[in-house]
Design a protein around this motif. Structure first.
Motif, PDB file in Angstrom:
ATOM      1  N   PRO A   3       2.455   4.767  11.600  1.00  0.00           N
ATOM      2  CA  PRO A   3       2.933   6.154  11.666  1.00  0.00           C
ATOM      3  C   PRO A   3       4.390   6.280  11.221  1.00  0.00           C
ATOM      4  CG  PRO A   3       1.703   5.597  13.653  1.00  0.00           C
ATOM      5  CD  PRO A   3       1.879   4.322  12.885  1.00  0.00           C
ATOM      6  N   GLU A   4       5.204   5.270  11.542  1.00  0.00           N
ATOM      7  CA  GLU A   4       6.614   5.315  11.187  1.00  0.00           C
ATOM      8  C   GLU A   4       6.808   5.259   9.670  1.00  0.00           C
ATOM      9  OE1 GLU A   4       6.155   3.516  15.280  1.00  0.00           O
ATOM     10  OE2 GLU A   4       5.189   3.267  13.331  1.00  0.00           O
ATOM     11  N   LEU A   5       6.020   4.427   8.994  1.00  0.00           N
ATOM     12  CA  LEU A   5       6.125   4.336   7.541  1.00  0.00           C
ATOM     13  C   LEU A   5       5.644   5.622   6.879  1.00  0.00           C
ATOM     14  CD1 LEU A   5       4.897   0.682   6.858  1.00  0.00           C
ATOM     15  CD2 LEU A   5       7.217   1.576   6.627  1.00  0.00           C
ATOM     16  N   THR A   6       4.579   6.192   7.416  1.00  0.00           N
ATOM     17  CA  THR A   6       4.051   7.426   6.841  1.00  0.00           C
ATOM     18  C   THR A   6       5.072   8.546   6.947  1.00  0.00           C
ATOM     19  OG1 THR A   6       1.791   6.777   7.386  1.00  0.00           O
ATOM     20  CG2 THR A   6       2.185   9.118   6.968  1.00  0.00           C
ATOM     21  N   ALA A   7       5.761   8.629   8.085  1.00  0.00           N
ATOM     22  CA  ALA A   7       6.725   9.713   8.299  1.00  0.00           C
ATOM     23  C   ALA A   7       8.057   9.455   7.607  1.00  0.00           C
ATOM     24  CB  ALA A   7       6.950   9.906   9.803  1.00  0.00           C
ATOM     25  N   GLY A   8       8.449   8.166   7.479  1.00  0.00           N
ATOM     26  CA  GLY A   8       9.801   7.862   7.033  1.00  0.00           C
ATOM     27  C   GLY A   8       9.962   7.555   5.567  1.00  0.00           C
ATOM     28  N   GLY A   9       8.871   7.282   4.853  1.00  0.00           N
ATOM     29  CA  GLY A   9       8.952   7.053   3.424  1.00  0.00           C
ATOM     30  C   GLY A   9       9.717   5.799   3.049  1.00  0.00           C
ATOM     31  N   PRO A  22       3.406  -3.257  12.280  1.00  0.00           N
ATOM     32  CA  PRO A  22       4.606  -3.202  13.106  1.00  0.00           C
ATOM     33  C   PRO A  22       4.888  -1.809  13.655  1.00  0.00           C
ATOM     34  CG  PRO A  22       5.176  -3.548  10.790  1.00  0.00           C
ATOM     35  CD  PRO A  22       3.713  -3.429  10.860  1.00  0.00           C
ATOM     36  N   THR A  23       4.176  -1.479  14.701  1.00  0.00           N
ATOM     37  CA  THR A  23       4.378  -0.225  15.421  1.00  0.00           C
ATOM     38  C   THR A  23       4.169  -0.497  16.900  1.00  0.00           C
ATOM     39  OG1 THR A  23       3.607   2.050  15.729  1.00  0.00           O
ATOM     40  CG2 THR A  23       1.954   0.432  15.101  1.00  0.00           C
ATOM     41  N   SER A  55       0.835  -1.197   0.000  1.00  0.00           N
ATOM     42  CA  SER A  55       0.000   0.000   0.000  1.00  0.00           C
ATOM     43  C   SER A  55       0.874   1.253   0.000  1.00  0.00           C
ATOM     44  CB  SER A  55      -0.897  -0.002   1.240  1.00  0.00           C
ATOM     45  OG  SER A  55      -1.636   1.189   1.331  1.00  0.00           O
ATOM     46  N   GLY A  56       0.493   2.218  -0.824  1.00  0.00           N
ATOM     47  CA  GLY A  56       1.186   3.495  -0.841  1.00  0.00           C
ATOM     48  C   GLY A  56       2.418   3.541  -1.723  1.00  0.00           C
ATOM     49  N   VAL A  57       2.819   2.399  -2.284  1.00  0.00           N
ATOM     50  CA  VAL A  57       3.974   2.357  -3.175  1.00  0.00           C
ATOM     51  C   VAL A  57       3.465   2.101  -4.591  1.00  0.00           C
ATOM     52  CG1 VAL A  57       6.174   1.252  -3.707  1.00  0.00           C
ATOM     53  CG2 VAL A  57       5.393   1.405  -1.324  1.00  0.00           C
ATOM     54  N   PRO A  58       3.697   3.028  -5.536  1.00  0.00           N
ATOM     55  CA  PRO A  58       3.242   2.790  -6.913  1.00  0.00           C
ATOM     56  C   PRO A  58       3.793   1.479  -7.449  1.00  0.00           C
ATOM     57  CG  PRO A  58       3.970   5.066  -6.645  1.00  0.00           C
ATOM     58  CD  PRO A  58       4.353   4.343  -5.395  1.00  0.00           C
TER      59      PRO A  58
END
Length: 326
Positions: free
Chosen positions: A301-307, A205-206, A6-9
């Motif tokens: 949240p970590e994935l959203t912030a860290g890309g 995983p958070t 999810s979120g990765v083209p």
């Protein structure tokens, strides 16, 4: 790992597949709901990372005709000989009927008939047969795969689990806790050599437990209110703990349904904590009899912030090679 992430083209997944391989992941399995189709992400993986094994979990048996489904499976099996498993399943009235305008009737028989048709067609046979739910007239693949793919069956309750055990090359389990696995496998019966047990496992995983449980509750109320999944969890013995959620949902009280899902149910069905803690929890599925634990990675949240950098680090920490200095 479930792909695409999810979120990765999809066009950017070459790096994802490379990271998964480097981290020790052996398989990528696709799903098919309302995002990417099941075959395209795997075709890309076959080219970009030819060491990975590929699987669909799952392709609905209603949304493609028998011939087209056999053609799609044969093409991928030819692209990745010996590395592709075709997972099929009944899907749901929403996906089949509401979104694809196909009547969702007799799902057990349709799944059984498609399994039998695919077994013959992918072996290169000419199929000329009237099944209970469809008829095929003299169909044969122009390019039957040299190595026919394994056919694995998504199954929840006893009837489909027994069908998988009797006629498929494996079974795909979904939306169950590690402690539920033995009950499901008891219905499969004695496993033949080569029979595989695949399980999709939702992971968040958070260490932000509030975030993970909030997301988990949304998923549980979305999925486990679908009649087939509700019946599955009643069969597993969760009628008492999930009964208030089902009642609130039936009454149109969405907030009440969310609030009615106990923490212990969320924690059992949506694994969360540090990546290392998640890996420990996934091992419980393997210990219970799952051969191929397939992670379904949820946003954090970590994935959203860290890309992209955070994603690469997370894959490394979740993978089998974690802690080996790779």
């Amino acid at each position: 790992m479930t792909v695409p992430l999810s979120g990765v083209p999809l066009a950017d997944h070459a790096a994802v597949y490379g990271a998964l391989d480097q981290a020790g992941f052996t398989d990528v399995w696709s799903s098919e709901v309302a995002g990417a189709d099941a075959f395209t992400p795997l075709a890309l993986a076959a080219i970009w990372q030819p060491g990975l094994r590929l699987g669909t979990a799952v392709v609905p048996v209603f949304t493609r005709g028998p011939g087209l489904l056999a053609m799609s499976a044969a093409a991928l099996a030819e692209t990745a000989p010996g590395r592709f498993a075709l997972g099929i399943g009944a899907s749901s009235p929403v996906v089949v009927g509401d979104w694809n305008a196909v009547p969702f009737t007799e799902p057990f028989r349709r799944t059984r008939d498609m399994l039998r048709f695919l077994r013959a067609a992918l072996a290169g046979e000419t199929v000329d047969q009237t099944f209970d739910t469809f008829a095929v007239r003299r169909f044969s693949l122009e390019r039957p795969p040299a190595v026919p793919p394994a056919i694995v069956l998504a199954a929840l309750r006893p009837g489909m689990l027994r069908l998988a055990g009797a006629e498929a090359d494996g079974v795909i389990l979904n939306w169950l806790a590690a402690g539920d696995v033995p009950r499901a496998l008891a219905e499969v019966g004695e496993r033949r050599p080569g029979f595989e047990v695949v399980a999709r496992i939702f992971v968040c995983p958070t260490e932000d437990a509030t975030y993970a449980r909030t997301l988990g509750r949304r998923l549980i109320t979305s999925y486990l209110t679908v009649p087939a999944y509700a019946a599955f969890h009643r069969w597993l013995g969760r009628d008492e703990v999930l009964g208030p959620m089902w009642k609130a949902w039936a009454d149109g009280d969405r907030r009440g349904a969310l609030a009615a899902v106990p923490d212990e149910v969320v924690d059992a069905l949506v694994l969360h904590g540090s990546p290392e803690r998640v890996r420990e929890q996934v091992r419980r599925y393997a210990d219970a009899g799952v051969d191929v634990p397939v992670l379904a990675l949820l946003p954090t949240p970590e994935l959203t912030a860290g890309g992209a950098e955070a994603l690469a680090d997370l894959i490394a920490r979740l993978g089998p090679h974690a802690g080996e200095g790779r």
